[in-house]
Design a protein around this motif. Structure first.
Motif, PDB file in Angstrom:
ATOM      1  N   ALA A 645       0.816  -1.214   0.000  1.00 10.46           N
ATOM      2  CA  ALA A 645       0.000   0.000   0.000  1.00 10.46           C
ATOM      3  C   ALA A 645       0.848   1.262   0.000  1.00 10.46           C
ATOM      4  O   ALA A 645       0.410   2.312  -0.490  1.00 10.46           O
ATOM      5  CB  ALA A 645      -0.936  -0.010   1.214  1.00 10.46           C
ATOM      6  N   ARG A 668     -10.620   2.497  -6.296  1.00 13.86           N
ATOM      7  CA  ARG A 668     -11.064   1.656  -5.186  1.00 13.86           C
ATOM      8  C   ARG A 668     -12.566   1.416  -5.359  1.00 13.86           C
ATOM      9  O   ARG A 668     -13.368   2.353  -5.270  1.00 13.86           O
ATOM     10  CB  ARG A 668     -10.754   2.321  -3.857  1.00 13.86           C
ATOM     11  N   ASP A 683      -6.475   1.140   7.049  1.00 12.52           N
ATOM     12  CA  ASP A 683      -6.130   0.735   5.687  1.00 12.52           C
ATOM     13  C   ASP A 683      -5.196  -0.469   5.735  1.00 12.52           C
ATOM     14  O   ASP A 683      -4.284  -0.533   6.567  1.00 12.52           O
ATOM     15  CB  ASP A 683      -5.445   1.894   4.954  1.00 12.52           C
ATOM     16  N   GLU A 686      -1.399  -4.155   2.364  1.00 10.45           N
ATOM     17  CA  GLU A 686      -1.278  -4.534   0.960  1.00 10.45           C
ATOM     18  C   GLU A 686      -2.622  -4.324   0.267  1.00 10.45           C
ATOM     19  O   GLU A 686      -3.678  -4.462   0.886  1.00 10.45           O
ATOM     20  CB  GLU A 686      -0.840  -5.991   0.813  1.00 10.45           C
ATOM     21  N   LEU A 687      -2.526  -4.022  -1.037  1.00 15.01           N
ATOM     22  CA  LEU A 687      -3.721  -3.812  -1.837  1.00 15.01           C
ATOM     23  C   LEU A 687      -3.870  -4.962  -2.831  1.00 15.01           C
ATOM     24  O   LEU A 687      -2.904  -5.363  -3.495  1.00 15.01           O
ATOM     25  CB  LEU A 687      -3.640  -2.485  -2.599  1.00 15.01           C
ATOM     26  N   VAL A 702      -9.129  -1.796  -7.100  1.00 11.69           N
ATOM     27  CA  VAL A 702      -8.784  -2.259  -5.760  1.00 11.69           C
ATOM     28  C   VAL A 702      -9.998  -2.926  -5.125  1.00 11.69           C
ATOM     29  O   VAL A 702     -11.087  -2.325  -5.058  1.00 11.69           O
ATOM     30  CB  VAL A 702      -8.300  -1.087  -4.891  1.00 11.69           C
ATOM     31  N   ASP A 704     -11.377  -5.958  -1.862  1.00 14.83           N
ATOM     32  CA  ASP A 704     -11.015  -6.517  -0.556  1.00 14.83           C
ATOM     33  C   ASP A 704     -10.594  -7.975  -0.647  1.00 14.83           C
ATOM     34  O   ASP A 704      -9.673  -8.409   0.035  1.00 14.83           O
ATOM     35  CB  ASP A 704     -12.192  -6.371   0.416  1.00 14.83           C
TER      36      ASP A 704
END
Length: 766
Positions: A645, A668, A683, A686-687, A702, A704
């Motif tokens: 991130a 996102r 947050d 890592e994304l 992006v 979850d």
């Protein structure tokens, strides 16, 4: 150097070596008619070819020698020592000229006048002449023989050294210093100490002639060596002996290089077959009242010599067909807005491990309606079958045995024997034939020919306990088929099993069913196995086998007549473990097992119509927070990435990361769809990115979590939409929203779909 000149030099050097022996032998047997005839033919051959290649000095000196040999051959002069010396001197001069040609393509500064003068002096004033008047009368062209001798002093033949000093000074040519009549030959100058023998090696030293039978024997021995190599490699792979493994690796390398070298000796340019085409086209064009321009490219493309013989007749027939049926008469061409002279082109090139040969013309093309009418008239197809066939399928009917559209029988065509023979002969060597045609514009016949028939790479498979080899030239890919995929992936078009591979219907053929071996389930039954996707001509289909064993180079062995008559085998081979495997003829299997072109096309179209009512599509289901799930078409997903991130940067208030050498805009989805996370949530470190790519541009969405990849039934979609959504559906007993991918991409990069706009983010980063 031109290939013709190169072959001339090789042949001439061989002839000169033989000439030296014959002249010495002739001195001991001056009355031998066989030796005299052999010497005369050799000099005559060199003279004729040198004139054709415009080597004037060589032609002059050999012509003079030929005149002297005519007197000897016809009995007007007896062979003696001085005559032999002079003829050997002639041989040395010819060899010097050939050396100059070999060096730089020209005849150099080698002097020939003194040799010609010496021959003339011997003919007209030599003591050995039995009848000067008779000798002069029997000389074919006395003017040319006598004329060079006129300005030369009588002593010229006695002092030949001064006349050839320029050539003798050249150490590269290596010409012996010429001797007086009756004087023994002096040794030539020694080569310079610093001379590299390989750099001065001439064409004759770099080439040899080998009997074809010897090459065939070598190829057979290399084939046996390849079999032994495969067996030793398999033994080494199954053991723990490191020394055996290293030895097997060395053997593998050496055998591979030897195999490649021997195969190269058998390769010949296809130009050897094409060389007769200009004459064929010229004569045929005159007979058919055509004007034809022939263009040939790729003549240096090489094929195994055995295949050259096999393709000679098919190529000739296609050329004749193009001139007779394809190219129109000059009047017809002018009326159609074309130039009077038609163009016939022949092209050869390498593609996909094969040699592709194209014969194209700019003539009238093949009319599908005319083909269909003839097929209906002869009962080859019904009206219903023709109605659902594509134009390409109808055009391919020309390969049917006995098919012809000619109105009358001529010396050129109309007998109904032709294209079926072309296809049969090409397929007999493992090749394929294809045709593309446009009415009014022309036709292209395309032949795919294997490089060699002796050794080929193949995939070995097992079916009902037996081993078979599938030539890799026909193999496209492999698809594993477990029980679950067998149940869900195999469908039926009427009674024919098909597999939906990346959205396209793939006809399936059970190898066990075709060969009538084993008692296992037929194609389409719920079973584990492998689909070998293969190509036969323009037909792609899946061959169902039990399992895949290995890929290896196999040595093709001929079949017994009884096995060959079955029609589905192209040969046999011995595998590395010593077992015998039959090589499958993919083209024959396709023709035997698949439905006819019209039936398959009709059934596929009907099946596609049924699928339009209840279309399914694979989708990627992702989580975006607060229990919400979103689905997007799997086809729109290029890859999934997990990135730190802290790599996220801001450009003009928009999030981006540096990704694979470019700038990747981010969107996102929780924010695009207004699904913010729970209060107080931090947050992540890592994304998780779903990368969408179009042409050379990408964005990262992006999410979850990645939930699943499932099939989505379009008939179950709801019309409830919201910002960023196209509707919703039920997937896995959960309501799932359908993402508006375009809207999400534009949220990341507003100029993404603007083809004319440059990527403004890249400029901002710089």
């Amino acid at each position: 150097m031109d290939d013709i000149v190169r072959e001339f030099l090789v042949e001439s050097h061989e002839n000169l070596d033989q000439l030296d022996q014959d002249l010495v032998a002739l001195e001991g047997s001056p009355g031998s008619r066989d030796l005299l005839s052999s010497v005369f033919r050799t000099v005559h051959t060199i003279k004729g070819t040198s004139g054709f290649l415009a080597f004037s000095q060589l032609e002059r000196v050999t012509h003079a020698g030929e005149n002297l040999l005519v007197e000897l051959r016809d009995g007007h002069r007896a062979m003696d020592g001085p005559t032999t010396d002079l003829l050997l001197r002639l041989v040395d001069t010819v060899r010097a000229i050939l050396a100059a040609i070999d060096r730089d393509g020209t005849e150099g500064a080698v002097a020939v006048d003194d040799v010609i003068a010496a021959i003339g002096e011997l003919q007209h004033g030599g003591a050995t002449a039995t009848a000067t008047a008779t000798a002069t009368a029997t000389t074919p062209e006395p003017a040319e023989t006598v004329e060079p001798a006129a300005p030369v002093e009588p002593a010229a033949p006695v002092e030949p050294v001064e006349a050839v000093e320029p050539a003798a000074a050249d150490p590269v040519v290596g010409v012996p210093q010429p001797r007086r009549i009756g004087e023994p030959a002096a040794p030539g100058p020694a080569p310079a100490a610093t001379e590299d023998p390989t750099s001065s090696r001439g064409v004759a030293d770099a080439s040899i002639r080998v009997d074809v039978d010897l090459l065939d024997a070598l190829m057979r021995q290399v084939g046996e060596l390849v079999l032994a190599r495969n067996q030793i490699t398999r033994l080494a792979a199954g053991g723990e002996d490191a020394e055996l493994t290293r030895t097997a690796q060395r053997l593998h390398l050496i055998a591979g290089e030897l195999q490649e070298g021997v195969m190269k000796t058998r390769m010949q340019p296809i130009e050897h077959v094409w060389s007769k085409m200009p004459r064929i086209v010229r004569d045929l064009a005159a007979h058919c009242d055509r004007e034809v321009q022939l263009e040939m490219t790729g003549g240096d493309t090489e094929l195994d010599r055995s295949l050259l013989e096999a393709v000679k007749d098919p190529l000739t027939h296609l050329v004749r067909n193009a001139v007779d049926h394809g190219i129109e008469s000059p009047a017809e061409r002018v009326a159609a807005g074309k130039r009077p002279k038609g163009l016939l082109s022949m092209r050869a090139y390498h593609a996909g491990g094969q040699v592709v040969v194209e014969i194209a013309d700019d003539g009238r093309g093949i009319d599908p309606e005319k083909i269909a009418a003839k097929a209906l008239e002869r009962g080859l197809r019904t009206a219903e079958q023709l109605a659902v066939m594509s134009q390409g399928e109808i055009i391919n009917l020309v390969f049917h045995a006995g098919f012809s559209t000619a109105e009358s029988v001529t010396n050129v065509s109309g007998r109904g024997v032709g294209m079926d023979v072309v296809r049969t002969k090409i397929e007999a060597i493992g090749g394929a034939v294809d045709v593309d045609s446009t009415v009014g514009r022309g036709t292209v016949w395309r032949l795919g020919i294997p490089l060699t028939l002796a050794i080929m790479p193949a995939l070995t498979v097992e079916c009902a306990g037996d081993l078979y080899a599938v030539p890799q030239v026909n193999l496209l890919e492999l698809v594993a088929l477990d029980t679950q995929r067998s149940r869900a992936g195999i469908e039926y078009v009427h009674s024919a099993p098909v597999y939906r591979l990346r959205g396209e219907l793939l006809p399936l053929v059970s190898l066990a069913g075709v060969l009538q071996v084993g008692s296992g389930p037929e194609a389409g039954a719920e079973q584990a196995g492998v689909i070998a996707v293969v190509q036969a001509d323009q037909q792609r289909f899946g061959l169902l086998v039990d399992r895949v064993l290995n890929t290896e180079e196999i040595v093709v062995k001929p079949l017994a007549a009884r096995l060959k008559s079955i029609g589905v085998y192209a040969g046999a081979t011995v595998l590395g473990d010593g077992r015998v495997a039959l090589i499958l003829d993919v083209q024959s299997i396709a023709r035997r097992a698949l439905a006819s072109e019209g039936e398959l096309a009709r059934a596929t179209r009907e099946f596609d119509v049924e699928l339009e009512v209840a279309a399914t599509e694979q989708v990627l289901v992702v989580g975006i927070g607060r229990g919400r799930r979103v689905a997007m078409p799997l086809a729109s997903v290029a890859r999934l990435e997990l990135v730190p991130a802290d790599q996220v940067e801001l450009v003009g208030g928009r999030e981006v990361i540096q990704y694979r050498g470019t700038i990747l805009p981010l969107a996102r989805l929780d924010r695009v769809l207004r699904a913010h996370g729970a209060a107080g949530a931090q947050d992540p470190a890592e994304l998780l990115l779903v990368v969408y790519t179009l042409a050379e541009r990408s964005v990262g969405l992006v999410v979850d979590e990645i939930v699943d990849i499932v099939d989505d039934d379009a008939g179950q979609h709801s019309d409830i939409v919201d910002t960023g959504l196209l509707g919703s559906t039920v997937l896995g007993d959960r309501v799932t929203e359908l993402l508006d991918v375009r809207g999400a991409v534009l949220a990341a990069d507003p100029s993404f779909y603007d083809a004319d706009a440059s990527h403004h983010l890249v400029g901002a980063i710089r």
